[in-house]
Design a protein around this motif. Structure first.
Motif, mmCIF file in Angstrom:
data_model
loop_
_atom_site.group_PDB
_atom_site.id
_atom_site.type_symbol
_atom_site.label_atom_id
_atom_site.label_comp_id
_atom_site.label_asym_id
_atom_site.label_seq_id
_atom_site.Cartn_x
_atom_site.Cartn_y
_atom_site.Cartn_z
ATOM 1 N N GLY A 59 0.996 -1.542 0.235
ATOM 2 C CA GLY A 59 -0.110 0.359 0.176
ATOM 3 C C GLY A 59 0.688 1.587 0.216
ATOM 4 O O GLY A 59 1.809 1.124 -0.409
ATOM 5 N N MET A 60 0.527 1.867 0.993
ATOM 6 C CA MET A 60 1.451 3.150 1.411
ATOM 7 C C MET A 60 2.519 3.255 1.729
ATOM 8 O O MET A 60 2.826 2.986 2.901
ATOM 9 C CB MET A 60 0.427 4.551 1.815
ATOM 10 N N ASP A 61 3.975 3.021 0.836
ATOM 11 C CA ASP A 61 4.598 2.823 1.500
ATOM 12 C C ASP A 61 5.713 3.839 2.388
ATOM 13 O O ASP A 61 5.307 4.936 2.734
ATOM 14 C CB ASP A 61 5.980 2.152 0.525
ATOM 15 N N GLY A 62 7.216 3.742 2.967
ATOM 16 C CA GLY A 62 7.123 4.351 3.870
ATOM 17 C C GLY A 62 7.460 6.116 3.707
ATOM 18 O O GLY A 62 7.106 6.989 3.893
ATOM 19 N N TYR A 63 8.436 5.411 1.938
ATOM 20 C CA TYR A 63 8.730 6.919 1.864
ATOM 21 C C TYR A 63 7.141 8.123 1.063
ATOM 22 O O TYR A 63 7.000 9.146 1.168
ATOM 23 C CB TYR A 63 8.979 7.157 -0.106
ATOM 24 N N ALA A 64 5.942 7.377 0.785
ATOM 25 C CA ALA A 64 5.545 8.117 0.094
ATOM 26 C C ALA A 64 3.918 8.669 1.870
ATOM 27 O O ALA A 64 3.179 10.360 1.533
ATOM 28 C CB ALA A 64 4.012 6.936 -0.053
ATOM 29 N N ALA A 65 4.285 7.972 2.973
ATOM 30 C CA ALA A 65 3.871 8.401 4.331
ATOM 31 C C ALA A 65 4.343 9.619 4.619
ATOM 32 O O ALA A 65 4.411 10.482 5.454
ATOM 33 C CB ALA A 65 4.237 7.035 4.853
ATOM 34 N N CYS A 66 6.020 9.516 5.036
ATOM 35 C CA CYS A 66 7.314 10.971 4.623
ATOM 36 C C CYS A 66 6.771 12.014 4.138
ATOM 37 O O CYS A 66 6.379 12.755 5.134
ATOM 38 C CB CYS A 66 8.183 10.217 4.687
ATOM 39 N N ARG A 67 6.429 11.788 3.045
ATOM 40 C CA ARG A 67 6.009 12.981 2.068
ATOM 41 C C ARG A 67 4.692 13.291 2.560
ATOM 42 O O ARG A 67 4.512 14.317 2.701
ATOM 43 C CB ARG A 67 5.595 12.871 0.145
ATOM 44 N N THR A 68 4.160 12.888 2.438
ATOM 45 C CA THR A 68 2.185 13.181 3.084
ATOM 46 C C THR A 68 2.037 13.763 4.406
ATOM 47 O O THR A 68 1.812 15.098 4.743
ATOM 48 C CB THR A 68 1.602 11.738 3.652
ATOM 49 N N GLN A 98 12.908 13.088 0.907
ATOM 50 C CA GLN A 98 11.184 12.752 1.599
ATOM 51 C C GLN A 98 10.856 13.741 2.476
ATOM 52 O O GLN A 98 9.887 13.618 2.865
ATOM 53 C CB GLN A 98 10.850 10.990 1.381
ATOM 54 N N GLY A 99 11.859 13.602 3.439
ATOM 55 C CA GLY A 99 11.849 15.026 4.420
ATOM 56 C C GLY A 99 12.453 14.211 5.387
ATOM 57 O O GLY A 99 12.466 14.545 7.064
ATOM 58 N N ALA A 100 12.709 12.803 5.625
ATOM 59 C CA ALA A 100 13.086 11.937 6.554
ATOM 60 C C ALA A 100 14.576 13.261 7.217
ATOM 61 O O ALA A 100 14.893 13.165 6.711
ATOM 62 C CB ALA A 100 13.720 10.460 6.333
#
Length: 120
Positions: A59-68, A98-100
């Motif tokens: 589903g939503m991977d960590g990169y997408a979650a971090c961007r969100t 990605q913002g991490a």
């Protein structure tokens, strides 16, 4: 910054348990999530001081979650530290894009997790 609540997200129950064990000595409130969608919801409801986030998830991977999280005014201030088997230099650069704040490579020592927490 006094860290009181830590949100941990990994789709692997074993990896989630390992990270919880590594953080138990911090005396922080540990909140868990098992998907990218869930970590975004819990970040808003639990207001954690830091998030440890896996990258490779269905589903939503960590990169997408971090961007969100980065793009949402409610959550953009929460530092994200990726915990992943992805450990090439390009992975670290992409994680930061990605913002991490950082990336911990699996397998890791508990001390490394605590050290990253202390560096915040």
């Amino acid at each position: 910054m006094a860290i009181q609540t830590i949100l941990i997200c990994d789709d692997s129950p074993t990896d989630l348990a390992n990270l919880k064990n590594a953080l138990e000595g911090t005396n922080c409130n540990l909140v868990t999530a098992s998907s990218g969608e869930e970590v975004v919801k819990k970040a808003k409801s639990e207001k954690p001081d830091v998030i440890f986030l896996d990258i490779v998830m269905p589903g939503m991977d960590g990169y997408a979650a971090c961007r969100t999280l980065r793009d949402d005014p409610e959550t953009k201030h929460i530092p994200v530290i990726f915990v992943s088997s992805k450990q090439q230099k390009a992975d670290r650069v992409w994680a930061q894009m990605q913002g991490a704040k950082d990336l911990i490579a699996k397998p890791y020592e508990s001390k490394e997790v605590i050290d990253k927490l202390g560096a915040l």
